[in-house]
Design a protein around this motif. Structure first.
Motif, short mmCIF file in Angstrom:
data_model
loop_
_atom_site.label_atom_id
_atom_site.label_comp_id
_atom_site.label_asym_id
_atom_site.label_seq_id
_atom_site.Cartn_x
_atom_site.Cartn_y
_atom_site.Cartn_z
N VAL A 186 30.70 -10.84 81.37
CA VAL A 186 29.36 -11.44 81.53
C VAL A 186 29.06 -11.69 83.01
O VAL A 186 27.93 -11.51 83.47
N ALA A 187 30.08 -12.11 83.77
CA ALA A 187 29.89 -12.46 85.17
C ALA A 187 29.92 -11.25 86.10
O ALA A 187 29.69 -11.40 87.31
N SER A 188 30.18 -10.06 85.57
CA SER A 188 30.29 -8.87 86.40
C SER A 188 29.03 -8.02 86.33
O SER A 188 28.27 -8.09 85.36
N ASP A 189 28.86 -7.17 87.34
CA ASP A 189 27.74 -6.23 87.37
C ASP A 189 28.12 -4.85 86.86
O ASP A 189 27.26 -4.03 86.57
N GLY A 190 29.43 -4.60 86.76
CA GLY A 190 29.87 -3.29 86.31
C GLY A 190 31.37 -3.15 86.42
O GLY A 190 32.10 -4.15 86.51
N LEU A 191 31.83 -1.91 86.42
CA LEU A 191 33.26 -1.61 86.44
C LEU A 191 33.60 -0.71 87.63
O LEU A 191 32.87 0.24 87.93
N ILE A 192 34.70 -1.01 88.28
CA ILE A 192 35.28 -0.09 89.26
C ILE A 192 36.24 0.82 88.51
O ILE A 192 37.11 0.34 87.78
N GLU A 193 36.08 2.13 88.68
CA GLU A 193 36.94 3.08 88.00
C GLU A 193 37.94 3.67 89.00
O GLU A 193 37.54 4.28 90.00
N LEU A 194 39.23 3.49 88.71
CA LEU A 194 40.30 3.97 89.58
C LEU A 194 41.06 5.09 88.87
O LEU A 194 41.51 4.90 87.73
N SER A 195 41.22 6.21 89.53
CA SER A 195 41.84 7.39 88.92
C SER A 195 43.34 7.20 88.76
O SER A 195 43.95 6.27 89.32
N GLU A 196 43.94 8.15 88.03
CA GLU A 196 45.38 8.13 87.81
C GLU A 196 46.16 8.28 89.13
O GLU A 196 47.26 7.75 89.26
N GLU A 197 45.60 9.01 90.07
CA GLU A 197 46.30 9.26 91.33
C GLU A 197 46.27 8.07 92.29
O GLU A 197 47.11 7.97 93.19
N CYS A 198 45.33 7.19 92.12
CA CYS A 198 45.16 6.05 93.02
C CYS A 198 46.34 5.08 92.89
O CYS A 198 46.77 4.76 91.78
N ASP A 199 46.86 4.61 94.02
CA ASP A 199 47.94 3.62 93.98
C ASP A 199 47.54 2.28 94.58
O ASP A 199 48.26 1.29 94.46
N ALA A 200 46.37 2.25 95.26
CA ALA A 200 45.92 1.01 95.87
C ALA A 200 44.49 1.15 96.34
O ALA A 200 43.98 2.25 96.57
N VAL A 201 43.84 0.01 96.46
CA VAL A 201 42.51 -0.07 97.06
C VAL A 201 42.62 -0.97 98.28
O VAL A 201 43.19 -2.06 98.20
N LYS A 202 42.09 -0.51 99.39
CA LYS A 202 42.08 -1.31 100.59
C LYS A 202 40.65 -1.70 100.96
O LYS A 202 39.72 -0.91 100.74
N GLN A 203 40.51 -2.87 101.46
CA GLN A 203 39.18 -3.37 101.84
C GLN A 203 38.51 -2.37 102.79
O GLN A 203 39.10 -1.91 103.76
#
Length: 216
Positions: A186-203
């Motif tokens: 409810v508090a979110s605007d949507g979804l971040i989709e991260l692929s199978e190959e991704c190991d991290a997200v950096k700012q």
């Protein structure tokens, strides 16, 4: 509620999402956790419906009977995907009088139900409805957070969009990650989709963002 029971939130979220797609929905209620009741319910529903959808009872617990019943009545094409949330999702069919009625077995946790419906079940419903444009638009947005992820698994993070001090749009991960925390959707605007190959997200990195406006 009686002791040991949980609120039935999935019924209302699924009804709403299906009706927004123009579906005529029959609610056959809650089936008891025993194979005979589940078999009778799915068999009866297969007589005059184009698609069967269940929520819960599809994992590996002692009282999770959906998988076995569907295999008895037809077949499971796949079960247990490398995704988070929603690993115990199943696709198959119930066969009646030579007709294969598609079946989608969604997880039981509320967030997992909504996410797997939006990204897996929704395109199938659209396909059965005769639609050609099945996949929603994902947008590239700059991440405003750091996050480590397991390789080999697709993940969806609940997130919101905000402007930084320079007026640039950033996407921020919701602090809650549990599959039972409905308020995080409810508090979110949507979804971040991260692929199978991704190991991290950096700012500062660009990530795929699915706005709820695209699918709700």
């Amino acid at each position: 509620l009686h002791g040991g029971c949980v609120y039935d939130a999935n019924r209302y979220s699924l009804l709403s999402m299906l009706q927004r797609l123009g579906c005529e929905v029959t609610d056959i209620g809650i089936l008891h956790d025993n194979p005979d009741d589940i078999r009778a319910g799915l068999w009866q529903a297969s007589r005059d419906h184009d698609l069967l959808i269940t929520s819960g009872g599809i994992s590996k617990g002692e009282e999770d009977h959906i998988r076995g019943v569907v295999e008895d009545l037809g077949a499971l094409n796949f079960w247990n995907l490398a995704i988070k949330p929603g690993r115990p999702i199943a696709l198959g069919h119930v066969e009646r009088e030579g007709v294969q009625v598609p079946f989608i077995g969604l997880p039981g946790n509320p967030v997992a139900v909504m996410v797997t419906f939006l990204r897996i079940a929704r395109p199938l419903v659209l396909l059965l409805s005769g639609a050609r444009d099945l996949e929603p638009q994902l947008f590239k947005v700059k991440a405003g957070f750091d996050f480590k992820k397991k390789v080999g698994r697709r993940e969806w993070l609940r997130a919101s969009l905000e402007q930084d001090g320079n007026g640039e749009i950033l996407v921020l991960k919701h602090p809650a990650s549990g599959s039972g925390i409905i308020s995080s959707m409810v508090a979110s605007d949507g979804l971040i989709e991260l692929s199978e190959e991704c190991d991290a997200v950096k700012q500062g990195e660009l990530v795929d963002f699915l706005s709820f406006n695209e699918v709700m």
